[in-house]
Design an enzyme around this catalytic site. Sequence first.
Site, PDB file in Angstrom:
ATOM      1  N   THR A  69     -27.640  17.241 -33.101  1.00  0.00           N
ATOM      2  CA  THR A  69     -28.391  17.242 -34.353  1.00  0.00           C
ATOM      3  C   THR A  69     -28.062  18.517 -35.117  1.00  0.00           C
ATOM      4  O   THR A  69     -27.072  19.174 -34.816  1.00  0.00           O
ATOM      5  CB  THR A  69     -29.894  17.057 -34.053  1.00  0.00           C
ATOM      6  OG1 THR A  69     -30.607  16.914 -35.285  1.00  0.00           O
ATOM      7  CG2 THR A  69     -30.483  18.213 -33.264  1.00  0.00           C
ATOM      8  N   ASN A  70     -28.838  18.854 -36.125  1.00  0.00           N
ATOM      9  CA  ASN A  70     -28.594  20.102 -36.866  1.00  0.00           C
ATOM     10  C   ASN A  70     -29.920  20.727 -37.269  1.00  0.00           C
ATOM     11  O   ASN A  70     -30.981  20.186 -36.979  1.00  0.00           O
ATOM     12  CB  ASN A  70     -27.674  19.835 -38.065  1.00  0.00           C
ATOM     13  CG  ASN A  70     -28.310  18.873 -39.047  1.00  0.00           C
ATOM     14  OD1 ASN A  70     -29.312  19.177 -39.672  1.00  0.00           O
ATOM     15  ND2 ASN A  70     -27.729  17.672 -39.151  1.00  0.00           N
ATOM     16  N   LEU A  71     -29.863  21.847 -37.946  1.00  0.00           N
ATOM     17  CA  LEU A  71     -31.066  22.654 -38.190  1.00  0.00           C
ATOM     18  C   LEU A  71     -31.826  22.290 -39.465  1.00  0.00           C
ATOM     19  O   LEU A  71     -32.762  22.987 -39.845  1.00  0.00           O
ATOM     20  CB  LEU A  71     -30.689  24.143 -38.230  1.00  0.00           C
ATOM     21  CG  LEU A  71     -30.211  24.724 -36.896  1.00  0.00           C
ATOM     22  CD1 LEU A  71     -29.690  26.148 -37.085  1.00  0.00           C
ATOM     23  CD2 LEU A  71     -31.360  24.706 -35.887  1.00  0.00           C
ATOM     24  N   SER A  72     -31.452  21.196 -40.111  1.00  0.00           N
ATOM     25  CA  SER A  72     -32.179  20.794 -41.317  1.00  0.00           C
ATOM     26  C   SER A  72     -33.631  20.471 -40.968  1.00  0.00           C
ATOM     27  O   SER A  72     -33.903  19.785 -39.983  1.00  0.00           O
ATOM     28  CB  SER A  72     -31.515  19.561 -41.927  1.00  0.00           C
ATOM     29  OG  SER A  72     -32.333  19.031 -42.946  1.00  0.00           O
TER      30      SER A  72
ATOM     31  N   ALA B 225     -29.349  15.962 -44.139  1.00  0.00           N
ATOM     32  CA  ALA B 225     -28.169  16.562 -43.504  1.00  0.00           C
ATOM     33  C   ALA B 225     -27.662  15.545 -42.476  1.00  0.00           C
ATOM     34  O   ALA B 225     -27.951  15.629 -41.287  1.00  0.00           O
ATOM     35  CB  ALA B 225     -28.546  17.878 -42.838  1.00  0.00           C
TER      36      ALA B 225
END
Length: 203
Positions: A14-17, A84
């Site tokens: 996943t990502n930090l959005s 994102a």
Amino acid sequence: GPTFEAIDPVRGITNLSSGKMGFAIAKAARRAGADVTLVAGPVALPTPRGVHRVNVVSAQEMANATLAVLDSGSMFNVFVGTAAVADWRVTQPSAEKLKKNSNRVGPVLSFLENPDILATVARMPCAQKKTDGSKYLFCVGFSAETHALERYASEKRKRKGVPLMVGNIGPLTFGQDENALLLVDEMGTTEIPKASKDQLATR
Ligand code: C5P
């Protein structure tokens, strides 16, 4: 917010959005009188009052849900792609939890590119600017960069075929309550200085 791409039933990428900008835009649009459908990735944010929310996990699910909403027969005026979306998904997520083995080498993952939701929506006939001045689906993209914001946002605006691309600095916005924006459209660029995401969304 982000999407989550499964590796196995208990792990993923996943990502930090945080989803804060997208939720702020949904709230501001609702406050301005719009009927709003919010397709949300896995985020722990409350649904803005009066907003219809569709929860998804992966990019593929986000693409399917978005196209289903746009296909549902309702007439939409604006599409804002703030998510994102993960660029890639694991080619073959394991049906069972991957286990460590004795040679101390981790698994090798291979990736496939995810569909580009914004570019797909922007290519739909309903999103093409009409020569007779009638309404069309106005598409807005977000471009999170670490540097050369104007250049990348402007390139991305053209590549994805959207009338408006909003640039921001990824590490300065992800998870924050404040942000600063660079709006890029056919007229040029407009800076919106640092403010709360609620204020930026309203502007
Ligand atoms: O190419 P990049 O990911 O930087 O573009 C960002 C914009 O494109 C955002 O508006 C994002 O929501 C959208 N996007 C998308 N589907 C993807 C990747 C990005 O809709 N697979």
